[in-house]
Design a protein around this motif. Structure first.
Motif, PDB file in Angstrom:
ATOM      1  N   ALA A 129       0.715  -1.310  -0.152  1.00 12.72           N
ATOM      2  CA  ALA A 129      -0.023   0.064  -0.015  1.00 12.72           C
ATOM      3  C   ALA A 129       0.910   1.283   0.022  1.00 12.72           C
ATOM      4  O   ALA A 129       0.538   2.120  -0.653  1.00 12.72           O
ATOM      5  CB  ALA A 129      -0.966   0.125   1.281  1.00 12.72           C
ATOM      6  N   ASP A 130       1.943   1.133   0.803  1.00 12.30           N
ATOM      7  CA  ASP A 130       2.974   2.588   0.965  1.00 12.30           C
ATOM      8  C   ASP A 130       3.349   2.485  -0.444  1.00 12.30           C
ATOM      9  O   ASP A 130       3.771   3.621  -0.954  1.00 12.30           O
ATOM     10  CB  ASP A 130       3.950   1.972   1.751  1.00 12.30           C
ATOM     11  CG  ASP A 130       3.281   1.988   3.127  1.00 12.30           C
ATOM     12  OD1 ASP A 130       2.420   2.717   3.518  1.00 12.30           O
ATOM     13  OD2 ASP A 130       4.094   1.570   4.076  1.00 12.30           O
ATOM     14  N   ALA A 131       3.974   1.588  -1.195  1.00  9.18           N
ATOM     15  CA  ALA A 131       4.280   1.646  -2.679  1.00  9.18           C
ATOM     16  C   ALA A 131       3.357   2.028  -3.661  1.00  9.18           C
ATOM     17  O   ALA A 131       3.729   2.982  -4.549  1.00  9.18           O
ATOM     18  CB  ALA A 131       4.972   0.174  -3.088  1.00  9.18           C
ATOM     19  N   ALA A 132       1.944   1.706  -3.551  1.00 11.93           N
ATOM     20  CA  ALA A 132       1.207   2.468  -4.379  1.00 11.93           C
ATOM     21  C   ALA A 132       0.938   3.646  -4.036  1.00 11.93           C
ATOM     22  O   ALA A 132       0.770   4.688  -5.083  1.00 11.93           O
ATOM     23  CB  ALA A 132      -0.158   1.349  -3.953  1.00 11.93           C
ATOM     24  N   SER A 148      -3.690  -5.310  -7.447  1.00 11.56           N
ATOM     25  CA  SER A 148      -5.053  -5.158  -7.192  1.00 11.56           C
ATOM     26  C   SER A 148      -5.421  -3.800  -7.714  1.00 11.56           C
ATOM     27  O   SER A 148      -4.674  -2.915  -7.749  1.00 11.56           O
ATOM     28  CB  SER A 148      -5.239  -5.264  -5.614  1.00 11.56           C
ATOM     29  OG  SER A 148      -6.582  -4.947  -5.421  1.00 11.56           O
ATOM     30  N   ASP A 149      -6.667  -3.754  -8.039  1.00  9.31           N
ATOM     31  CA  ASP A 149      -7.119  -2.133  -8.258  1.00  9.31           C
ATOM     32  C   ASP A 149      -6.772  -1.420  -6.901  1.00  9.31           C
ATOM     33  O   ASP A 149      -6.978  -1.991  -5.834  1.00  9.31           O
ATOM     34  CB  ASP A 149      -8.757  -2.176  -8.437  1.00  9.31           C
ATOM     35  CG  ASP A 149      -9.221  -2.852  -9.899  1.00  9.31           C
ATOM     36  OD1 ASP A 149      -8.112  -3.213 -10.368  1.00  9.31           O
ATOM     37  OD2 ASP A 149     -10.359  -2.903  -9.773  1.00  9.31           O
ATOM     38  N   VAL A 150      -6.403  -0.223  -7.248  1.00  9.93           N
ATOM     39  CA  VAL A 150      -6.150   0.765  -6.240  1.00  9.93           C
ATOM     40  C   VAL A 150      -7.239   1.640  -6.086  1.00  9.93           C
ATOM     41  O   VAL A 150      -7.276   2.699  -7.092  1.00  9.93           O
ATOM     42  CB  VAL A 150      -4.760   1.392  -6.353  1.00  9.93           C
ATOM     43  CG1 VAL A 150      -4.474   2.448  -5.463  1.00  9.93           C
ATOM     44  CG2 VAL A 150      -3.560   0.169  -6.455  1.00  9.93           C
ATOM     45  N   ASP A 151      -8.233   1.540  -5.201  1.00 12.14           N
ATOM     46  CA  ASP A 151      -9.269   2.461  -4.990  1.00 12.14           C
ATOM     47  C   ASP A 151      -8.715   3.870  -4.354  1.00 12.14           C
ATOM     48  O   ASP A 151      -8.169   3.950  -3.499  1.00 12.14           O
ATOM     49  CB  ASP A 151     -10.443   1.615  -4.050  1.00 12.14           C
ATOM     50  CG  ASP A 151     -10.880   0.424  -4.752  1.00 12.14           C
ATOM     51  OD1 ASP A 151     -11.020   0.561  -5.991  1.00 12.14           O
ATOM     52  OD2 ASP A 151     -10.963  -0.551  -4.103  1.00 12.14           O
TER      53      ASP A 151
END
Length: 998
Positions: A177-180, A232-235
């Motif tokens: 999540a941090d990378a996204a 995964s989709d990043v919402d």
């Protein structure tokens, strides 16, 4: 030949499946890379799929042998290379496109990149400074994507090389999540440059206006919760704005236009097809109005939408909202502004139902051929855990800030700490969640593609087992998956669908947290007559920092509301406090109340509706557990109770100890029957049968204990029996009924006086040891020959002689319900034969019938309590029990010799037999049966309500309302109960007078 065979055997030991192919590839690589086979395969054991890893190494080596050789020679990078390529053909394709990236593997392995490092690396990839990128052409996006995958490889290497990969799932998901977020930040920097005048892209807006534009990117779903998958989709949701002075100069719409273009370019940089494949789909569909809504809105516009139009699921989605890129102050302001809306959303009408329906719709939309393989959406999958946790948070988080967590595992910990979910369920959920997420991660790593399905091929399952280290074979990993699904689904269904959630959500906000004065007034308003006392009980239950007190604090708002809906809220709360104190810290008690609202509501119902139940439950507190088990509430069969009573006698030597246990058995079963009568569809006949059985077993056990104490072995020939009479003999007992009995003995060769003395001692022992000050058992022998003036016990011959010479009509009438219940079976048979000759005479004397009618009239005049209203007496009043029973008994005396169906001790059975024989018209029989049943039900309900026996229908409206509610009437039905009773008994009385006296 032997050397080759030995080499292939070694490859098999290393985990290769295609031994010939692997041998050839290794031989080729030895020549191309200039390294030995031993060095090449030194770390092959970490590869989940050694064959696939070897093929990938060979493909990359053909393109850049030097890069591969350098990676193989360095131990850290070699081990990481085998792990990555053995788990992911997607990384094989990446290194085939960019073999120079192999050099970074020396930095990968056991160290996970920190969030700041991820952001610095990705911003560096686009040359970002002061929010803009040095490059704005397509090469910037390529550089960003390559650097992201470099970081992704470091995260994956840490994950794959962990000793217990399921334990590191939370930290791996957080770094993803941090990378996204870092990728979005870097892509936004490129976007700013592209939309600025002079940029290499669209170049539509002055740089200073672009710099002034505020754009906050809010992570939603797994991104916001720092629980992201590999692919995964990043919402996300975009929030736009600008400083006030800039808006005054150029207008707000200008900056929303800029922010919108920035958002579009940011998404394109990560999701649009380029030379380097997209990272993942950037999904902004959780924004207001979804795909139809504006991509970027101001903060005020967002809030206006949430206030006026948002649906329940949108607030559930906002639970995970977190600023992840862009303007941090605007992002923080957005999250702070939506928090109150999230935590008040459960108060919306049908909120819980809507969340539950949404979960069901997710399952319904799974293609049928995928259901058995769905890790994320299927029954027992990740969604079941997430929805359960989120629903608990949303319902209880309105008044409890301690459970307002974004992450699923963090929320589970908080829910356990605050007492909303049991430790065992939470531990199982947490363990299963990690396993499911690990399975999902490994599936996505395989080709670096989005998937949430378990493999179907055995070979793929074998690779999955090796990469997760959760099992040692394909069948074993599938078995683990099935067991996890079953466990998750079981917990999900128990918690997610428990009505307690709806009950808490439906509470008015002001009842969740009130001041003492407000609470006092509220308790008075909802029906507590002693609100100060109620507050003391609530304080005693909820004070302290123990887990018990914590759970009670959560339960109280709902349970108080349920108590208030009952007949006597004050007594119900008092009884609940006493039972809670008796049970102490018993773990199952509060767990049951927390996890089963049906049981919790049932408990409030029985305690506020019945002092009889409350007083018994206080002495048998473990009975609370029956409320969560429908089978446990069913009255137990006589054979089961007999076995238990005999086991009690075998365990105790003294009569006192035996009877103490027997009394406990009786109290327990009376309580079970009372609770069943209040909570189930148990009929009045079922109640009577159960109470009769309990009384029979108690008398039988008492007689065995007393006989063992009183009758010595040399006098064992003595036969002694107890004969049930009246409603006991008819198996028609109600709560609080006396047990009418007679005692008979037969000497069988003993001295007559000795036999009589022993019989009287047995009677005295029975009456002494059956006494129970909590639930009295009155063995009433007044129906014996000569009534109170006759001997308490007679021999069989004495009964025969008496009935032959002296019997009166009322004594023959009393015998109509005589039935042996304890003691010598042979003696009971003999007594029954004797009684049959008296109660079913071939010819009945008219004088005797007239005497019965005369006695009935005298009973109505003389037996009623002084000052009692005859119309309200449930036993002796007109059209009540006495009228129906005397009429039926008169018909039995007249016709039983000719009508076998009348030879029964049951009033209702005899009435139906009389109807069949055309002695009573069918409509009249129905009305008489209705009156008898209603009077019986009212009599028992009166006892259940007050805990005291009474045959008078109360005139007090509150008590009458309470009785009616026990009978299934709605609240405030006192007048209706009264009207139904008086109407029914009036009709029955007219029929009685016509048939009895006519």
């Amino acid at each position: 030949m032997s050397e080759r065979s030995s080499a292939l055997t070694g490859l098999a030991r290393l985990g290769f499946g295609d031994l010939t192919g692997a041998d050839a590839l290794l031989t080729e690589l030895e020549g191309v890379l200039g390294v030995s086979r031993d060095e090449l395969t030194a770390d092959v054991a970490v590869a989940a799929d050694p064959d696939a890893a070897l093929v990938a190494i060979e493909r990359v080596a053909r393109r850049d042998a030097g890069a591969v050789a350098a990676a193989i020679r360095e131990p850290t990078s070699r081990r990481t290379l085998w792990a990555l390529l053995g788990a992911s053909s997607g990384f094989g394709d990446f290194y085939l496109r960019h073999p120079e990236e192999l050099a970074d593997l020396t930095s990968a392995g056991t160290v996970l990149p920190e969030p700041g490092q991820l952001t610095a690396e990705l911003l560096d990839s686009v040359g970002a400074y002061e929010g803009f990128a040095a490059r704005a052409d397509d090469s910037a996006w390529v550089a960003l994507r390559v650097r992201y995958r470099r970081m992704l490889a470091r995260i994956a290497a840490f994950d794959l090389l962990s000793e217990a990969p399921e334990e590191v799932v939370p930290v791996v998901a957080a770094r993803l999540a941090d990378a996204a977020g870092a990728a979005l930040e870097a892509s936004l920097a490129v976007a700013r440059t592209r939309v600025s005048s002079g940029g290499a892209g669209t170049g539509l807006f002055p740089r200073e206006q672009v710099a002034a534009t505020q754009l906050a990117i809010i992570g939603m779903g797994k991104t916001g919760a720092r629980e992201l998958n590999y692919v995964s989709d990043v919402d996300i949701i975009f929030v736009g704005g600008a400083p006030d002075d800039a808006i005054e100069e150029a207008g707000e719409s200008r900056f929303i236009d800029i922010a919108t273009r920035l958002a579009v370019q940011t998404m394109r940089g990560l999701s649009e097809v380029e030379v380097e494949p997209p990272l993942w789909e950037v999904d902004a569909n959780l924004r207001p109005e979804g795909k139809q809504g504006a991509l970027v809105r101001t903060l005020d516009s967002h809030l206006s939408y949430y206030d006026r139009w948002a649906k329940s699921w949108e607030f559930q989605a906002l639970l995970k909202a977190r600023p992840i890129a862009g303007d941090p102050e605007l992002g923080a302001a957005y999250v702070a502004a939506v928090q109150p809306k999230i935590w008040s959303s459960s108060a919306r009408e049908n909120f819980v139902d809507s969340v539950q329906r949404m979960r069901e719709r997710v399952t319904e939309h799974i293609p049928p051929d995928e259901v058995a393989f769905q890790i994320k959406l299927g029954p027992g999958g990740i969604r079941d855990i997430e929805f359960t946790v989120q629903l608990l948070q949303l319902v209880h988080g309105m008044s409890d800030e301690g459970i307002r967590q974004r992450g699923t595992l963090d929320a589970l910990d908080a829910l356990v700490a605050e007492g909303y979910i049991g430790r065992s369920d939470a531990a199982a959920f947490a363990r299963d969640y990690r396993i499911l997420r690990l399975l999902e991660h490994r599936g996505q790593l395989r080709q670096l593609r989005r998937t949430h399905l378990m493999p179907s091929r055995q070979e793929d399952l074998r690779v999955l087992a090796r990469s997760t280290r959760l099992a040692d074979s394909g069948p074993a990993i599938w078995g683990l998956w099935e067991s996890v699904k079953r466990e998750v689904r079981d917990i999900h269904v128990r918690i997610f669908y428990r009505p307690l959630l709806s009950a808490v959500a439906a509470l008015p906000a002001e009842e969740r947290a009130l001041s003492t004065a407000q609470a006092h007034d509220r308790l008075a308003a909802i029906g507590f007559t002693d609100p100060a006392g109620a507050l003391r009980h609530i304080a005693a239950l909820t004070s302290g920092i123990s887990r018990k007190a914590t759970i009670q604090r959560h339960l109280m708002p709902v349970m108080i509301r349920w108590f208030a809906d009952g007949v006597d809220p004050d007594y119900g709360l008092l009884a609940f406090r006493r039972i809670s104190e008796r049970l102490g810290d018993t773990p199952w008690f509060l767990r049951m109340l927390r996890d089963s609202s049906a049981a919790a509501e049932s408990l409030t119902h029985v305690l506020s509706g019945s002092r009889y139940v409350g007083e018994l439950m206080e002495w048998t507190p473990e009975s609370v557990a029956w409320l969560d088990d429908p089978e446990a509430l069913r009255p137990r069969k006589g054979t089961v109770l007999q076995e238990e009573a005999r086991a009690i006698q075998s365990r105790h030597d003294s009569t006192a100890d035996t009877m103490r246990a027997v009394r406990a058995l009786r109290r327990r079963e009376l309580l079970r029957t009372a609770m069943s009568a209040l909570l189930t569809d148990l009929t009045i006949e079922g109640v009577a049968a159960s109470l009769t059985t309990i009384t029979e077993v108690t008398i039988q056990a008492t007689l065995r204990a007393v006989r063992r104490e009183i009758v010595p072995p040399e006098d064992s020939a003595l036969d002694f029996s107890v004969i049930a009479m009246g409603r006991f003999g008819g198996a028609e007992l109600g709560f609080g009924s006396d047990a009418d009995v007679m005692y008979v003995y037969r000497a069988n060769g003993l001295d007559p006086q000795r036999a009589n003395d022993l019989a009287l001692q047995l009677v005295a022992g029975l009456r002494t040891h059956s006494e129970d000050h909590r639930v009295p058992l009155d063995l009433d022998a007044d129906l014996r020959p000569e009534g109170r003036n006759g001997p308490l016990a007679r021999s069989l011959d004495s009964y025969a002689e008496y009935y032959r010479r002296w019997s009166l009509s009322w004594e023959a009438q009393a015998l109509l319900r005589a039935r042996g219940v304890a003691g010598s079976v042979k003696l009971i048979r003999a007594f029954t034969a004797l009684a049959d000759d008296v109660r079913y005479p071939a010819q009945v004397q008219e004088q005797g019938l007239r005497e019965i009618k005369r006695i009935k009239a005298r009973v109505e005049n003389e037996r009623l309590p002084q000052g009692a209203d005859p119309t309200r007496h449930l036993k002796l009043g007109p059209g009540t029990l006495s009228d129906v029973e005397w009429l039926v008994q008169l018909l039995q005396l007249e016709h039983a010799a000719q009508v076998p169906g009348l030879r029964t001790t049951s009033t209702m059975d005899a009435l139906r037999a009389a109807e069949t024989a055309a002695l009573v018209p069918a409509e009249s029989a129905d009305l008489l049966a209705e009156a008898w049943r209603l009077a019986s039900r009212l009599r028992s309900a009166n006892t259940l309500l007050s805990g005291q026996t009474s045959d008078v229908l109360p005139s007090d409206r509150m008590r009458l309302d309470g009785i009616g509610r026990l009978l299934g009437y709605p609240p405030r039905s006192a007048s209706q109960v009264e009207e139904d009773y008086l109407r029914t008994t009036r009709r029955a009385r007219r029929i009685f007078e016509k048939l009895f006296y006519g």
